[in-house]
Write an enzyme that holds these catalytic residues in place. Structure first.
Site, PDB file in Angstrom:
ATOM      1  N   LYS A  26       0.844  -1.182   0.000  1.00  0.00           N
ATOM      2  CA  LYS A  26       0.000   0.000   0.000  1.00  0.00           C
ATOM      3  C   LYS A  26       0.890   1.247   0.000  1.00  0.00           C
ATOM      4  O   LYS A  26       1.829   1.351   0.799  1.00  0.00           O
ATOM      5  CB  LYS A  26      -0.905   0.006   1.234  1.00  0.00           C
ATOM      6  CG  LYS A  26      -1.925  -1.125   1.251  1.00  0.00           C
ATOM      7  CD  LYS A  26      -2.990  -0.929   0.203  1.00  0.00           C
ATOM      8  CE  LYS A  26      -4.128  -1.923   0.348  1.00  0.00           C
ATOM      9  NZ  LYS A  26      -5.215  -1.694  -0.624  1.00  0.00           N
ATOM     10  N   GLU A  66      -1.992  -0.363  -9.121  1.00  0.00           N
ATOM     11  CA  GLU A  66      -3.435  -0.424  -8.913  1.00  0.00           C
ATOM     12  C   GLU A  66      -3.983   0.938  -8.505  1.00  0.00           C
ATOM     13  O   GLU A  66      -3.458   1.579  -7.585  1.00  0.00           O
ATOM     14  CB  GLU A  66      -3.741  -1.469  -7.842  1.00  0.00           C
ATOM     15  CG  GLU A  66      -5.219  -1.659  -7.571  1.00  0.00           C
ATOM     16  CD  GLU A  66      -5.477  -2.756  -6.555  1.00  0.00           C
ATOM     17  OE1 GLU A  66      -6.595  -2.796  -6.013  1.00  0.00           O
ATOM     18  OE2 GLU A  66      -4.566  -3.576  -6.301  1.00  0.00           O
TER      19      GLU A  66
END
Length: 368
Positions: free
Chosen positions: A163, A217
């Site tokens: 992340k 992403e």
């Protein structure tokens, strides 16, 4: 067979450590469990994990919507009438996908139990013999994330997702540190959770070109499909869309703009298994591979996604990692290193610990 009763539980699942992404830090995981009973004695379990930044729902609003609007629509319905039920949901209220997903999952659990087969057998059979999961790293310092990644690889994980989505320079360091820590043979995926703009994304892709990133992403804000298309047009690395696709209308726009190489489907965004099947089929028709993602769900939501991923050939990867993040879960799931294990039990294939759900529940209600 008819539905006679729905229990709704607003619970908080304890995390091993805080879950940190670009827009939120969670100390525990707020979730809503539903328990649907039928007149034949079959019970189905479902789960909603709302995200106000993605699904537009809060924990409290999801509980109220299920209790007051959606659950009453199920009384006296046949659980197999899944299309009819979703039509009733749509007519009652726009959006609220995780609330709808909770009930949808419980209905599919009932269907599998009524047919006495694991759920994947009703969703297409076994298209994948093995489901390998990645390990997902919350946002920390570059060195801390590298240490975490190295530890997970030593435990047998062959794919690491990190992340990011804070400042560009630190995110570049995070990517570089993690790649160095895991070596060349391990897959690396990068998820910005809408944390960058177009120029920042292009800079990061350029400056990490030697880091062997599998895909980036959702680098930009969810609705900015045009920027995503511009990024994809020049990127040597694949681009995955996540928050930008919740419905077939969203996916149609992505297809028309040629905005993504991959799409991340989540039951909590789609509204459950039934609408997720439509997304998977639509993506397959457009030649876009899918991933079945997670909102850090318990064993209930995780196994619903796992059965769908196992059954659909166009779902190439998955992130059924929620149970790895909890100190204790509501049901037992076995992982053999990074491989999720299925049982032969019907429906979701799990035995739910109802006493533990009661223990972590903050408030609850019954609809009958």
């Amino acid at each position: 067979m008819k539905i006679t009763k729905i229990d709704v539980f607003a619970a908080r699942l304890p995390l091993k450590e805080p879950f940190i992404i670009s827009y939120v830090r969670l100390e525990d995981m707020p979730t809503i469990f539903v328990r649907i009973e039928t007149d034949t004695g079959i019970i189905g379990w479902g789960e909603a994990v709302p995200d106000q930044n993605v699904t537009g729902e809060t924990w409290e609003s999801t509980y109220q919507v299920i209790h007051q609007e959606l659950a009453p629509l199920l009384l006296n319905e046949n659980p197999f009438s899944i299309d009819k039920i979703h039509q009733k949901f749509t007519k009652m209220i726009l959006g609220v996908p995780s609330a709808k997903a909770a009930l949808d999952i419980a209905l599919y659990d009932i269907m599998g139990k009524a047919a006495n087969v694991p759920l994947y057998q009703l969703l297409g059979g076994s298209s994948h013999e093995v489901l390998r999961v990645p390990q997902v790293l919350s946002i920390k310092t570059p060195v801390e994330m590298a240490n975490d990644a190295h530890r997970y690889v030593s435990e047998g994980f062959r794919s690491i997702k990190i992340k990011v989505g804070t400042d560009v320079a630190t995110d570049i360091e995070r990517i570089r540190h993690v790649r160095q820590a895991i070596g060349d043979g391990i897959q690396l995926r990068v998820d910005a959770n809408q944390g960058w703009n177009r120029l920042e994304t292009l800079r990061i892709i350029r400056e990490t070109a030697d880091c062997q990133v599998d895909w980036f992403e959702q680098p930009v804000i969810a609705h900015d499909v045009k920027s995503l298309a511009e990024i994809r047009a020049v990127s040597p690395v694949s681009i995955m869309i996540d928050e930008g696709v919740s419905s077939t209308v969203d996916l149609l726009s992505v297809i028309e703009h040629r905005a993504a190489d991959l799409v991340n489907i989540k039951l909590m965004k789609a509204g459950g298994i039934y609408p997720a099947l439509a997304l998977t089929s639509m993506a397959a028709a457009a030649g876009i591979p899918c991933q079945l993602g997670s909102m850090v769900e318990s064993a209930i939501g995780t196994m619903a996604g796992a059965h769908l991923a196992k059954a659909q050939s166009n779902i190439h990867t998955n992130e059924m990692v929620g149970p790895l993040n909890f100190t204790k879960d509501v049901a037992s799931i076995t992982f053999n290193k990074d491989v999720l294990q299925f049982t032969d039990l019907p429906g979701l294939g799990i035995e739910v610990d109802e006493a533990y759900i009661q223990e972590i529940t903050k408030f609850s209600c019954v609809v009958q």
